[in-house]
Design a protein around this motif. Structure first.
Motif, PDB file in Angstrom:
ATOM      1  N   ASN A  23       0.859  -1.169   0.000  1.00 14.22           N
ATOM      2  CA  ASN A  23       0.000   0.000   0.000  1.00 14.22           C
ATOM      3  C   ASN A  23       0.905   1.232   0.000  1.00 14.22           C
ATOM      4  OD1 ASN A  23      -1.663   2.150   0.563  1.00 14.22           O
ATOM      5  ND2 ASN A  23      -2.643   1.204   2.346  1.00 14.22           N
ATOM      6  N   PRO A  24       0.893   2.035  -1.086  1.00 17.17           N
ATOM      7  CA  PRO A  24       1.801   3.189  -1.129  1.00 17.17           C
ATOM      8  C   PRO A  24       1.503   4.236  -0.057  1.00 17.17           C
ATOM      9  CG  PRO A  24       0.334   3.185  -3.022  1.00 17.17           C
ATOM     10  CD  PRO A  24       0.087   1.910  -2.283  1.00 17.17           C
ATOM     11  N   ASN A  25       0.334   4.180   0.566  1.00 13.86           N
ATOM     12  CA  ASN A  25      -0.031   5.131   1.626  1.00 13.86           C
ATOM     13  C   ASN A  25       0.323   4.622   3.018  1.00 13.86           C
ATOM     14  OD1 ASN A  25      -1.171   6.988  -0.235  1.00 13.86           O
ATOM     15  ND2 ASN A  25      -2.972   5.673  -0.366  1.00 13.86           N
ATOM     16  N   ASP A  26       0.825   3.402   3.098  1.00  7.61           N
ATOM     17  CA  ASP A  26       1.233   2.826   4.377  1.00  7.61           C
ATOM     18  C   ASP A  26       2.386   3.654   4.938  1.00  7.61           C
ATOM     19  OD1 ASP A  26       1.905   1.230   6.535  1.00  7.61           O
ATOM     20  OD2 ASP A  26       2.342  -0.558   5.349  1.00  7.61           O
ATOM     21  N   THR A  27       2.396   3.883   6.236  1.00  4.51           N
ATOM     22  CA  THR A  27       3.442   4.698   6.862  1.00  4.51           C
ATOM     23  C   THR A  27       4.513   3.853   7.561  1.00  4.51           C
ATOM     24  OG1 THR A  27       2.127   4.933   8.874  1.00  4.51           O
ATOM     25  CG2 THR A  27       1.899   6.673   7.192  1.00  4.51           C
ATOM     26  N   SER A  28       4.443   2.531   7.425  1.00  2.53           N
ATOM     27  CA  SER A  28       5.480   1.700   8.046  1.00  2.53           C
ATOM     28  C   SER A  28       6.829   2.021   7.408  1.00  2.53           C
ATOM     29  CB  SER A  28       5.148   0.211   7.919  1.00  2.53           C
ATOM     30  OG  SER A  28       5.032  -0.161   6.569  1.00  2.53           O
ATOM     31  N   GLU A  29       7.897   1.797   8.157  1.00  2.34           N
ATOM     32  CA  GLU A  29       9.240   2.185   7.701  1.00  2.34           C
ATOM     33  C   GLU A  29      10.194   0.995   7.734  1.00  2.34           C
ATOM     34  OE1 GLU A  29       9.477   6.749   9.390  1.00  2.34           O
ATOM     35  OE2 GLU A  29      10.234   5.122  10.650  1.00  2.34           O
ATOM     36  N   PHE A  30      11.183   1.098   6.881  1.00  2.00           N
ATOM     37  CA  PHE A  30      12.336   0.200   6.919  1.00  2.00           C
ATOM     38  C   PHE A  30      13.535   1.110   7.138  1.00  2.00           C
ATOM     39  CE2 PHE A  30      15.990  -1.963   5.237  1.00  2.00           C
ATOM     40  CZ  PHE A  30      15.841  -3.243   5.722  1.00  2.00           C
ATOM     41  N   GLU A  31      14.260   0.879   8.230  1.00  2.00           N
ATOM     42  CA  GLU A  31      15.402   1.734   8.570  1.00  2.00           C
ATOM     43  C   GLU A  31      16.671   0.887   8.613  1.00  2.00           C
ATOM     44  OE1 GLU A  31      16.316   5.212  11.790  1.00  2.00           O
ATOM     45  OE2 GLU A  31      15.276   3.440  12.515  1.00  2.00           O
ATOM     46  N   PHE A  32      17.716   1.395   7.956  1.00  4.93           N
ATOM     47  CA  PHE A  32      19.001   0.694   7.875  1.00  4.93           C
ATOM     48  C   PHE A  32      20.103   1.631   8.351  1.00  4.93           C
ATOM     49  CE2 PHE A  32      22.883  -0.394   5.582  1.00  4.93           C
ATOM     50  CZ  PHE A  32      22.989  -1.751   5.818  1.00  4.93           C
ATOM     51  N   LYS A  33      20.861   1.188   9.342  1.00  7.60           N
ATOM     52  CA  LYS A  33      22.025   1.929   9.847  1.00  7.60           C
ATOM     53  C   LYS A  33      23.215   0.990   9.785  1.00  7.60           C
ATOM     54  CE  LYS A  33      19.294   4.011  13.551  1.00  7.60           C
ATOM     55  NZ  LYS A  33      19.179   4.142  15.009  1.00  7.60           N
ATOM     56  N   SER A  34      24.332   1.486   9.281  1.00  6.33           N
ATOM     57  CA  SER A  34      25.515   0.637   9.272  1.00  6.33           C
ATOM     58  C   SER A  34      26.742   1.444   9.673  1.00  6.33           C
ATOM     59  CB  SER A  34      25.727  -0.003   7.900  1.00  6.33           C
ATOM     60  OG  SER A  34      26.015   0.963   6.924  1.00  6.33           O
ATOM     61  N   SER A  35      27.713   0.707  10.165  1.00  5.17           N
ATOM     62  CA  SER A  35      28.999   1.314  10.533  1.00  5.17           C
ATOM     63  C   SER A  35      30.101   0.341  10.158  1.00  5.17           C
ATOM     64  CB  SER A  35      29.047   1.629  12.033  1.00  5.17           C
ATOM     65  OG  SER A  35      28.985   0.431  12.787  1.00  5.17           O
ATOM     66  N   ILE A  36      31.306   0.859  10.177  1.00 11.33           N
ATOM     67  CA  ILE A  36      32.470   0.039   9.879  1.00 11.33           C
ATOM     68  C   ILE A  36      33.489   0.279  10.981  1.00 11.33           C
ATOM     69  CG2 ILE A  36      33.561   1.753   8.385  1.00 11.33           C
ATOM     70  CD1 ILE A  36      34.345  -0.666   6.575  1.00 11.33           C
ATOM     71  N   THR A  37      34.090  -0.812  11.441  1.00 13.92           N
ATOM     72  CA  THR A  37      35.097  -0.734  12.486  1.00 13.92           C
ATOM     73  C   THR A  37      36.418  -1.239  11.924  1.00 13.92           C
ATOM     74  OG1 THR A  37      33.423  -1.107  14.193  1.00 13.92           O
ATOM     75  CG2 THR A  37      35.724  -1.459  14.826  1.00 13.92           C
ATOM     76  N   PHE A  38      37.452  -0.421  12.065  1.00 20.67           N
ATOM     77  CA  PHE A  38      38.799  -0.771  11.603  1.00 20.67           C
ATOM     78  C   PHE A  38      39.628  -1.229  12.801  1.00 20.67           C
ATOM     79  CE2 PHE A  38      37.533   2.727   8.733  1.00 20.67           C
ATOM     80  CZ  PHE A  38      37.656   2.092   7.512  1.00 20.67           C
ATOM     81  N   PHE A  39      40.253  -2.383  12.666  1.00 14.69           N
ATOM     82  CA  PHE A  39      41.186  -2.881  13.665  1.00 14.69           C
ATOM     83  C   PHE A  39      42.580  -2.703  13.072  1.00 14.69           C
ATOM     84  CE2 PHE A  39      37.187  -4.817  14.545  1.00 14.69           C
ATOM     85  CZ  PHE A  39      37.114  -4.869  15.923  1.00 14.69           C
ATOM     86  N   ILE A  40      43.380  -1.901  13.738  1.00 14.63           N
ATOM     87  CA  ILE A  40      44.675  -1.503  13.214  1.00 14.63           C
ATOM     88  C   ILE A  40      45.784  -2.052  14.097  1.00 14.63           C
ATOM     89  CG2 ILE A  40      46.154   0.520  12.773  1.00 14.63           C
ATOM     90  CD1 ILE A  40      43.514   2.000  12.094  1.00 14.63           C
ATOM     91  N   GLU A  41      46.874  -2.442  13.459  1.00 13.44           N
ATOM     92  CA  GLU A  41      48.060  -2.859  14.201  1.00 13.44           C
ATOM     93  C   GLU A  41      49.267  -2.194  13.549  1.00 13.44           C
ATOM     94  OE1 GLU A  41      48.474  -7.078  14.600  1.00 13.44           O
ATOM     95  OE2 GLU A  41      46.482  -7.299  15.469  1.00 13.44           O
ATOM     96  N   SER A  42      49.986  -1.401  14.352  1.00 15.65           N
ATOM     97  CA  SER A  42      51.169  -0.720  13.807  1.00 15.65           C
ATOM     98  C   SER A  42      52.252  -0.616  14.878  1.00 15.65           C
ATOM     99  CB  SER A  42      50.810   0.676  13.299  1.00 15.65           C
ATOM    100  OG  SER A  42      50.460   1.521  14.375  1.00 15.65           O
ATOM    101  N   GLU A  43      53.484  -0.661  14.410  1.00 14.70           N
ATOM    102  CA  GLU A  43      54.614  -0.480  15.307  1.00 14.70           C
ATOM    103  C   GLU A  43      54.881   1.009  15.443  1.00 14.70           C
ATOM    104  OE1 GLU A  43      57.866  -2.699  13.746  1.00 14.70           O
ATOM    105  OE2 GLU A  43      56.809  -4.599  13.908  1.00 14.70           O
TER     106      GLU A  43
END
Length: 167
Positions: A146-166
């Motif tokens: 139904n194009p008048n439906d007010t239900s939502e689909f919400e997408f949130k994403s993130s990225i995590t970097f794991f770093i190793e350095s001398e």
């Protein structure tokens, strides 16, 4: 007069130190409602695509020292049908570099979370990522939304970097 005691200090121990910072950044966010799945002629489509520029690997320190990447997603699906999310890392010229496992979100699942880990040592091509493409596909139940439906689909994403350095 000041007097103090100390042991012999070993300044060479810093040579073996590995710095391991963990950095997290927002990646992609969108919210859609049913009418957004209809084209200008009123015909329901079953897929929406979003391409976002990604500049994380333009930072030389990250690019040269990242060992692992975590892709995290939080999803709220108020729709009365299942939704499949496909996340992909793309090159500057839209070449596919890495495709995440498809994310299956059941209808009315309001607290879905997802985590996928990438080992950079075995997936060096991800370091060429310049864009992220997210494809949201809704289940074709045979009944139009139904194009008048007010239900939502919400997408949130993130990225995590794991770093190793001398140092």
């Amino acid at each position: 007069m000041i007097v103090s005691c100390s042991d012999k200090l070993d300044f060479n121990q810093i040579n073996n130190y590995i710095h391991k910072p963990v950095l997290t950044s927002a990646l992609t966010y969108f919210k859609v409602v049913p009418f957004q799945f209809f084209d200008s002629n009123g015909v329901q489509q079953f897929e929406i695509r979003d391409v976002t520029r990604f500049e994380g690997f333009e930072n030389t320190y990250i690019r040269e020292n990242v060992v692992k990447i975590n892709f995290n997603a939080e999803i709220k699906n108020e729709f009365n049908r299942d939704v499949t999310i496909q996340a992909e890392f793309l090159s500057e010229n839209d070449g596919l570099l890495y495709s995440f496992t498809p994310i299956q979100v059941q209808e009315n699942d309001l607290n879905f979370t997802y985590l996928e880990e990438i080992d950079v040592t075995t997936n060096q091509s991800v370091l060429n990522t310049a864009k992220v493409r997210i494809i949201a596909s809704i289940e074709n139940t045979g009944t139009p939304m139904n194009p008048n439906d007010t239900s939502e689909f919400e997408f949130k994403s993130s990225i995590t970097f794991f770093i190793e350095s001398e140092l």
